[in-house]
Design a protein around this motif. Structure first.
Motif, PDB file in Angstrom:
ATOM      1  N   ALA A  55       0.833  -1.202   0.000  1.00 49.15           N
ATOM      2  CA  ALA A  55       0.000   0.000   0.000  1.00 49.15           C
ATOM      3  C   ALA A  55       0.865   1.247   0.000  1.00 49.15           C
ATOM      4  N   GLY A  56       1.808   1.299  -0.955  1.00 50.70           N
ATOM      5  CA  GLY A  56       2.679   2.461  -1.067  1.00 50.70           C
ATOM      6  C   GLY A  56       2.168   3.441  -2.092  1.00 50.70           C
ATOM      7  N   SER A  57       3.087   4.156  -2.730  1.00 55.43           N
ATOM      8  CA  SER A  57       2.702   5.202  -3.671  1.00 55.43           C
ATOM      9  C   SER A  57       1.848   4.661  -4.809  1.00 55.43           C
ATOM     10  N   ALA A  58       2.196   3.477  -5.319  1.00 52.13           N
ATOM     11  CA  ALA A  58       1.420   2.888  -6.407  1.00 52.13           C
ATOM     12  C   ALA A  58       0.212   2.123  -5.894  1.00 52.13           C
ATOM     13  N   SER A 132       6.169   7.147   0.563  1.00 52.83           N
ATOM     14  CA  SER A 132       5.626   8.506   0.514  1.00 52.83           C
ATOM     15  C   SER A 132       5.197   8.996   1.893  1.00 52.83           C
ATOM     16  N   ALA A 133       5.153   8.077   2.870  1.00 51.87           N
ATOM     17  CA  ALA A 133       4.789   8.448   4.239  1.00 51.87           C
ATOM     18  C   ALA A 133       6.002   8.703   5.123  1.00 51.87           C
ATOM     19  N   VAL A 190      -3.104  14.562  -5.069  1.00 54.53           N
ATOM     20  CA  VAL A 190      -1.810  14.757  -4.394  1.00 54.53           C
ATOM     21  C   VAL A 190      -1.515  16.253  -4.298  1.00 54.53           C
ATOM     22  N   HIS A 191      -1.538  16.777  -3.093  1.00 52.76           N
ATOM     23  CA  HIS A 191      -1.291  18.203  -2.883  1.00 52.76           C
ATOM     24  C   HIS A 191       0.204  18.501  -3.014  1.00 52.76           C
ATOM     25  N   CYS A 252       1.146  15.020   2.546  1.00 53.76           N
ATOM     26  CA  CYS A 252       0.127  14.371   1.718  1.00 53.76           C
ATOM     27  C   CYS A 252       0.742  13.113   1.119  1.00 53.76           C
ATOM     28  N   SER A 253       0.649  12.015   1.850  1.00 53.36           N
ATOM     29  CA  SER A 253       1.175  10.742   1.353  1.00 53.36           C
ATOM     30  C   SER A 253       0.201  10.149   0.352  1.00 53.36           C
ATOM     31  N   SER A 254       0.607   9.063  -0.273  1.00 56.24           N
ATOM     32  CA  SER A 254      -0.282   8.383  -1.207  1.00 56.24           C
ATOM     33  C   SER A 254      -1.531   7.871  -0.492  1.00 56.24           C
TER      34      SER A 254
END
Length: 399
Positions: A55-58, A132-133, A190-191, A252-254
């Motif tokens: 459950a990452g960026s993609a 991304s977190a 995505v901010h 603002c993570s994924s």
């Protein structure tokens, strides 16, 4: 930089992470974990249309888009926790998210010929949002030349910069009133903001020095005129960095962009399982049938945990990152035959390229001495200024 470490040596490192030593504990997490799908639904053979590993960026984007169809069922598995602590949300908290953190795998790369005797630290996110977190939130699309090279020279159809640009624009929401760069990324999840927009009054004086340095580099031709480096090539590009930080001053993570803010995490056809470590993609008759995974937070817990099976009616999607996606392929019997046999793994699909040809970038920080510390972050040693900055951040989202 191309890493020439062999698959066998890399596989050694990855297998050690997949089968951790008993007794070693991961840092505790304050958020309770959800139950595995088999326990939650009372069956060892739960089925979903799509199973997403990582459950990452993609992975978060995949889960959000696929579950837009209410008739499609999606399972999203991640080995880490929710990743919603204050130090994830607060941009400055990223300094506490790597190495000694439950949110970081904290890998160490083995030495390569280009770095003899040197092991590089490789932080990799282990929570919803993935890297991304836990990263420094820099938003860099990459150089158009690289995408065009992939398309022209490497046969990657659909990967030229002109073809991927619409997807960048669709995903981003860029806010920069000063530069007036409102021609792209207006409504995406995505901010993106310029890093200097969040300094607030306490940081206004700090901008004087970097602005002078930036202008001197422009005047001498070291960089081109500062501006939006994501709108053109990166050759001699400069300017204040863009970051995945919302207008309210939070990361603002994924996971934030694609699961929380749009309500996707509450969809009944999307099931999100944290602390769920996938150990194998089950392949039958040449097709991915489902996944085996274990539940646990500690290394000992993972080692001794029972395996749960979930079946995919349509597809298993690997989005576990540049390190762990090839790791999982190899553990599932897909890779270079000689290396799989060496580690006692079955050879189901002979694919020598798995785990090779990785290209990474080096992070090179620069430290500059300043005569006047009141124009640097060292001024925060002053308690009144520190309290003022904290108050401004928690009330106005900057500081």
């Amino acid at each position: 930089m191309e890493c020439s470490t062999t698959v066998a040596r890399r596989l050694n490192v990855l297998i050690r992470h997949c089968t951790p030593a008993a007794g070693a504990e991961l840092p505790p997490h304050s958020v309770p974990s959800s139950e595995p799908c088999s326990a939650k639904h009372g069956s060892e053979n739960m089925e979903f249309d799509y199973i997403i590993v990582g459950a990452g960026s993609a992975g978060c984007a995949l889960a959000s888009r696929l579950s837009e169809d209410p008739e499609t069922t999606v399972l999203l598995l991640d080995a880490g926790g929710p990743g919603d602590e204050w130090k994830v949300r607060c941009p400055f908290g990223y300094t506490m998210l790597q190495r000694a953190s439950a949110n970081d795998w904290a890998f160490e790369a083995e030495p390569s010929p280009s770095q003899p005797g040197r092991c590089s630290f490789w932080p990799r996110g282990r929570c919803l949002g993935g890297s991304s977190a836990i990263n420094a939130m820099l938003y860099v699309r990459g150089d158009p030349f690289t995408y065009d090279y992939w398309s022209r020279q490497e046969g990657c159809q659909g990967w030229s910069f002109s073809e991927v640009l619409p997807f960048f624009d669709k995903s981003g929401r860029f806010q920069d009133a000063e530069l007036g760069l409102d021609s792209w990324a207006k409504t995406g999840p995505v901010h993106v903001t310029r890093s200097d927009q969040h300094l607030g009054p306490a940081g206004d004086s700090w901008l004087e020095v970097p602005r002078r340095i930036n202008q001197a580099m422009v005047d001498t031709g070291v960089i081109k005129q500062a501006g939006d480096y994501n709108k053109g090539g990166l050759d001699r590009a400069g300017g204040f960095s863009q970051a995945t930080i919302s207008a309210s001053g939070t990361r603002c993570s994924s996971a934030d962009a694609y699961l929380r803010q749009n309500g996707a995490a509450r969809r009944p056809n999307l099931q999100i399982e944290t602390w769920s470590h996938v150990v194998k993609v089950v392949i039958r008759d040449g097709a991915a049938e489902g996944v085996l995974y274990r539940r646990g937070r500690s290394k000992a817990g993972l080692r001794n945990a029972p395996e749960h099976f979930c079946r995919a009616r349509k597809e298993v999607l690997l989005s576990a990152g540049a390190v762990q996606s090839p790791q999982l392929l190899m553990l599932s019997g897909i890779g270079a035959p000689e290396h799989l046999v060496q580690h006692g793994l079955p050879v189901l699909v002979a694919l020598p390229g798995v785990g090779r040809h990785l290209k990474d970038h080096l992070f090179v920080p620069q430290i500059v001495a300043a005569r006047e510390t009141d124009k640097t972050i060292l001024d925060m040693k002053s308690l009144p200024r520190l309290l003022s900055a904290l108050w401004h951040y928690f009330t106005k989202g900057s500081g």
